[in-house]
Design a protein around this motif. Structure first.
Motif, short mmCIF file in Angstrom:
data_model
loop_
_atom_site.label_atom_id
_atom_site.label_comp_id
_atom_site.label_asym_id
_atom_site.label_seq_id
_atom_site.Cartn_x
_atom_site.Cartn_y
_atom_site.Cartn_z
N VAL A 47 -31.22 57.49 -42.45
CA VAL A 47 -31.03 56.26 -43.02
C VAL A 47 -31.23 55.14 -41.99
O VAL A 47 -31.97 54.19 -42.16
N VAL A 48 -30.72 55.18 -40.71
CA VAL A 48 -30.88 54.35 -39.62
C VAL A 48 -32.22 54.39 -39.23
O VAL A 48 -32.93 53.25 -39.01
N ALA A 49 -33.04 55.35 -39.10
CA ALA A 49 -34.44 55.35 -38.81
C ALA A 49 -35.22 54.59 -39.79
O ALA A 49 -36.08 53.72 -39.71
N ALA A 50 -35.01 54.90 -41.12
CA ALA A 50 -35.85 53.98 -42.27
C ALA A 50 -35.24 52.57 -42.16
O ALA A 50 -36.39 51.47 -42.23
N LEU A 51 -34.10 52.26 -41.94
CA LEU A 51 -33.97 50.78 -41.77
C LEU A 51 -34.29 50.26 -40.61
O LEU A 51 -34.96 48.99 -40.67
N GLY A 56 -38.98 50.20 -48.55
CA GLY A 56 -37.69 50.94 -48.32
C GLY A 56 -37.66 52.47 -48.66
O GLY A 56 -37.32 53.36 -47.90
N GLY A 57 -38.10 52.62 -49.89
CA GLY A 57 -37.85 54.09 -50.67
C GLY A 57 -38.84 54.82 -49.90
O GLY A 57 -38.69 55.99 -49.44
N LEU A 58 -40.20 54.35 -49.61
CA LEU A 58 -41.25 55.30 -48.91
C LEU A 58 -40.84 55.49 -47.36
O LEU A 58 -41.14 56.70 -46.74
N LEU A 59 -40.26 54.59 -46.90
CA LEU A 59 -39.74 54.89 -45.59
C LEU A 59 -38.79 55.57 -45.37
O LEU A 59 -38.74 56.52 -44.54
N LEU A 60 -37.84 55.78 -46.38
CA LEU A 60 -36.55 56.78 -46.39
C LEU A 60 -37.21 58.07 -46.37
O LEU A 60 -36.89 58.99 -45.89
N LEU A 61 -38.21 58.11 -47.50
CA LEU A 61 -39.10 59.46 -47.71
C LEU A 61 -39.54 60.04 -46.29
O LEU A 61 -39.30 61.25 -46.00
N THR A 62 -40.05 59.21 -45.59
CA THR A 62 -40.73 59.37 -44.40
C THR A 62 -39.92 59.97 -43.41
O THR A 62 -40.00 60.88 -42.60
N SER A 63 -38.70 59.07 -43.36
CA SER A 63 -37.57 59.31 -42.43
C SER A 63 -37.01 60.80 -42.69
O SER A 63 -36.63 61.48 -41.62
N ALA A 64 -36.71 61.03 -43.90
CA ALA A 64 -36.23 62.24 -44.39
C ALA A 64 -37.06 63.49 -43.98
O ALA A 64 -36.51 64.41 -43.29
N MET A 65 -38.29 63.35 -43.93
CA MET A 65 -39.36 64.29 -43.52
C MET A 65 -39.39 64.55 -42.25
O MET A 65 -39.35 65.76 -41.64
#
Length: 133
Positions: free
Chosen positions: A7-11, A52-61
């Motif tokens: 979450v922090v990486a996506a933010l 934000g949603g796509l960055l969260l997906l990227t960060s999760a991967m």
């Protein structure tokens, strides 16, 4: 997997995008995309939510990738955070972006601004994983 780091990486990547496409390179990109026109999004909150949603997906991967490598290996070789996150940007994201941009004839300056963001964004995410790992 370190979900806090995800979450922090996506933010962090989202904040970087706000600065990158705003005060840092927003005007330069706008001049190339729509010379002499002021570009305004009719629904900036929608763009922010999708981003934000796509960055969260990227960060999760990315978090999954680091979890598969293992904390012990990453502790012994911390440069892997940057080598792998930057490598993803340089070997996958930026080439895919440029292939698409070539087909729609996006100016080189715009392609460079976007590529620069993705490299910086992925390295930022890697740094967050390293700091919170």
């Amino acid at each position: 997997m370190n979900w806090v780091a995800v979450v922090v990486a996506a933010l962090a990547a989202g904040l970087l995008a706000f600065a990158w496409f705003g005060p840092l390179f927003g005007r330069a990109k706008a001049r190339k995309v729509a010379p002499g026109k002021i570009l305004a999004r009719s629904r900036p909150e929608r763009v922010a939510a999708i981003t934000g949603g796509l960055l969260l997906l990227t960060s999760a991967m990315m978090g999954h990738m680091f979890a598969r490598i293992g904390a012990e290996t990453l502790a012994a070789k911390p440069w892997l955070y940057f080598m792998m996150s930057g490598g993803l940007a340089l070997a996958f994201v930026i080439p895919a972006l440029w292939i698409s941009f070539t087909h729609i004839r996006v100016p080189i300056r715009v392609a460079m601004i976007d590529a620069g963001y993705w490299l910086a964004g992925y390295l930022t995410m890697g740094a967050v994983f390293w700091l919170l790992g």
